[in-house]
Design a protein around this motif. Sequence first.
Motif, PDB file in Angstrom:
ATOM      1  N   ALA A  69       0.816  -1.221   0.000  1.00 32.54           N
ATOM      2  CA  ALA A  69       0.000   0.000   0.000  1.00 32.54           C
ATOM      3  C   ALA A  69       0.848   1.269   0.000  1.00 32.54           C
ATOM      4  N   LYS A  70       1.993   1.225   0.671  1.00 30.31           N
ATOM      5  CA  LYS A  70       2.881   2.388   0.805  1.00 30.31           C
ATOM      6  C   LYS A  70       2.106   3.656   1.160  1.00 30.31           C
ATOM      7  N   PRO A  71       1.468   3.694   2.328  1.00 25.73           N
ATOM      8  CA  PRO A  71       0.633   4.846   2.669  1.00 25.73           C
ATOM      9  C   PRO A  71       1.413   6.121   2.987  1.00 25.73           C
ATOM     10  N   TRP A  72       2.697   6.045   3.212  1.00 26.53           N
ATOM     11  CA  TRP A  72       3.507   7.241   3.456  1.00 26.53           C
ATOM     12  C   TRP A  72       4.925   7.001   2.944  1.00 26.53           C
ATOM     13  N   LYS A  73       5.682   8.080   2.860  1.00 30.80           N
ATOM     14  CA  LYS A  73       7.060   7.967   2.386  1.00 30.80           C
ATOM     15  C   LYS A  73       7.948   7.374   3.479  1.00 30.80           C
ATOM     16  N   ARG A  74       9.038   6.814   3.042  1.00 31.03           N
ATOM     17  CA  ARG A  74      10.007   6.263   3.981  1.00 31.03           C
ATOM     18  C   ARG A  74      10.833   7.396   4.581  1.00 31.03           C
ATOM     19  N   THR A  75      11.061   7.306   5.868  1.00 28.86           N
ATOM     20  CA  THR A  75      11.843   8.335   6.546  1.00 28.86           C
ATOM     21  C   THR A  75      13.323   7.985   6.472  1.00 28.86           C
ATOM     22  N   PRO A  76      14.206   8.984   6.515  1.00 32.64           N
ATOM     23  CA  PRO A  76      15.630   8.681   6.398  1.00 32.64           C
ATOM     24  C   PRO A  76      16.202   7.905   7.581  1.00 32.64           C
ATOM     25  N   TRP A  77      15.591   7.996   8.724  1.00 29.22           N
ATOM     26  CA  TRP A  77      16.128   7.293   9.892  1.00 29.22           C
ATOM     27  C   TRP A  77      15.471   5.925  10.124  1.00 29.22           C
ATOM     28  N   ALA A  78      14.562   5.503   9.282  1.00 30.42           N
ATOM     29  CA  ALA A  78      13.836   4.249   9.476  1.00 30.42           C
ATOM     30  C   ALA A  78      14.767   3.042   9.506  1.00 30.42           C
ATOM     31  N   LYS A  79      15.741   2.995   8.626  1.00 31.48           N
ATOM     32  CA  LYS A  79      16.633   1.835   8.587  1.00 31.48           C
ATOM     33  C   LYS A  79      17.415   1.676   9.882  1.00 31.48           C
ATOM     34  N   ALA A  80      17.858   2.770  10.461  1.00 32.76           N
ATOM     35  CA  ALA A  80      18.636   2.681  11.702  1.00 32.76           C
ATOM     36  C   ALA A  80      17.806   2.101  12.842  1.00 32.76           C
ATOM     37  N   TRP A  81      16.532   2.414  12.907  1.00 32.05           N
ATOM     38  CA  TRP A  81      15.689   1.915  13.996  1.00 32.05           C
ATOM     39  C   TRP A  81      15.272   0.468  13.795  1.00 32.05           C
ATOM     40  N   LEU A  82      15.225   0.014  12.548  1.00 31.25           N
ATOM     41  CA  LEU A  82      14.719  -1.326  12.279  1.00 31.25           C
ATOM     42  C   LEU A  82      15.805  -2.386  12.196  1.00 31.25           C
ATOM     43  N   ASP A  83      17.054  -1.976  12.130  1.00 26.39           N
ATOM     44  CA  ASP A  83      18.119  -2.969  12.016  1.00 26.39           C
ATOM     45  C   ASP A  83      18.284  -3.739  13.323  1.00 26.39           C
ATOM     46  N   VAL A  84      18.114  -5.018  13.223  1.00 27.40           N
ATOM     47  CA  VAL A  84      18.329  -5.916  14.357  1.00 27.40           C
ATOM     48  C   VAL A  84      19.492  -6.804  13.971  1.00 27.40           C
ATOM     49  N   PRO A  85      20.482  -6.935  14.843  1.00 30.80           N
ATOM     50  CA  PRO A  85      21.631  -7.761  14.463  1.00 30.80           C
ATOM     51  C   PRO A  85      21.222  -9.215  14.244  1.00 30.80           C
ATOM     52  N   THR A  86      21.878  -9.842  13.302  1.00 32.47           N
ATOM     53  CA  THR A  86      21.638 -11.250  13.045  1.00 32.47           C
ATOM     54  C   THR A  86      22.052 -12.038  14.286  1.00 32.47           C
ATOM     55  N   PRO A  87      21.180 -12.924  14.766  1.00 28.54           N
ATOM     56  CA  PRO A  87      21.549 -13.663  15.977  1.00 28.54           C
ATOM     57  C   PRO A  87      22.720 -14.596  15.712  1.00 28.54           C
ATOM     58  N   ALA A  88      23.525 -14.762  16.736  1.00 27.86           N
ATOM     59  CA  ALA A  88      24.653 -15.685  16.646  1.00 27.86           C
ATOM     60  C   ALA A  88      24.125 -17.116  16.526  1.00 27.86           C
ATOM     61  N   ALA A 136      27.929  -1.500  19.782  1.00 25.97           N
ATOM     62  CA  ALA A 136      28.234  -1.355  18.360  1.00 25.97           C
ATOM     63  C   ALA A 136      27.883   0.030  17.821  1.00 25.97           C
ATOM     64  N   ARG A 137      26.995   0.756  18.497  1.00 26.18           N
ATOM     65  CA  ARG A 137      26.594   2.093  18.034  1.00 26.18           C
ATOM     66  C   ARG A 137      27.743   3.074  18.150  1.00 26.18           C
ATOM     67  N   PRO A 138      27.947   3.878  17.112  1.00 21.60           N
ATOM     68  CA  PRO A 138      28.975   4.915  17.230  1.00 21.60           C
ATOM     69  C   PRO A 138      28.524   5.995  18.197  1.00 21.60           C
ATOM     70  N   ARG A 139      29.442   6.448  19.026  1.00 21.51           N
ATOM     71  CA  ARG A 139      29.120   7.478  20.000  1.00 21.51           C
ATOM     72  C   ARG A 139      29.337   8.842  19.365  1.00 21.51           C
ATOM     73  N   PRO A 140      28.426   9.776  19.645  1.00 23.03           N
ATOM     74  CA  PRO A 140      28.601  11.116  19.072  1.00 23.03           C
ATOM     75  C   PRO A 140      29.826  11.827  19.675  1.00 23.03           C
ATOM     76  N   VAL A 141      30.514  12.550  18.833  1.00 19.35           N
ATOM     77  CA  VAL A 141      31.683  13.312  19.269  1.00 19.35           C
ATOM     78  C   VAL A 141      31.203  14.648  19.753  1.00 19.35           C
ATOM     79  N   SER A 142      31.604  15.014  20.973  1.00 18.69           N
ATOM     80  CA  SER A 142      31.149  16.302  21.502  1.00 18.69           C
ATOM     81  C   SER A 142      32.261  17.302  21.603  1.00 18.69           C
TER      82      SER A 142
END
Length: 142
Positions: A69-88, A136-142
């Motif tokens: 249906a694609k009821p809305w556009k994909r957001t640029p940050w969607a991939k980062a929130w949905l990535d789940v690491p492959t289980p060992a 695994a997440r990169p930490r922001p540089v302050s």
Amino acid sequence: MSQALALLALTLHSTVTGDPVGYEMAHLLDNHVLLHLANASILTGIMLSAMTRWGLASVIAFQAWLSVAKPWKRTPWAKAWLDVPTPAKWVVSLTLLAPLLDLLLAEVVFGNPAPLFAALTAIGYPIWRQIRVTRARPRPVS
């Protein structure tokens, strides 16, 4: 479903014939087979939702509808929130092994059902995964 039909057949047999053996066999089937299968089903459902991106079947169906249906556009940050690491591989093995260990624990040690390994797996894996994702997440540089 076949196990439920087996219970139905056994109880109907005892109801119609008056023979209590059918009830006894249904009780045995329920307490020594179906109980462990139910515990295994719960564990695999929880772990499937924890180890995959989309979780269980209802969420997969919703995602399939969204992809069509694609009821809305994909957001640029969607991939980062949905990535789940492959289980060992050891996680998948533990998920398959936990119901068998629970069955052995119940039959050999306790004499009654105790889904201890299933509970530890279902609670421990999300905690382990969160620690792994956080590191695994990169930490922001302050």
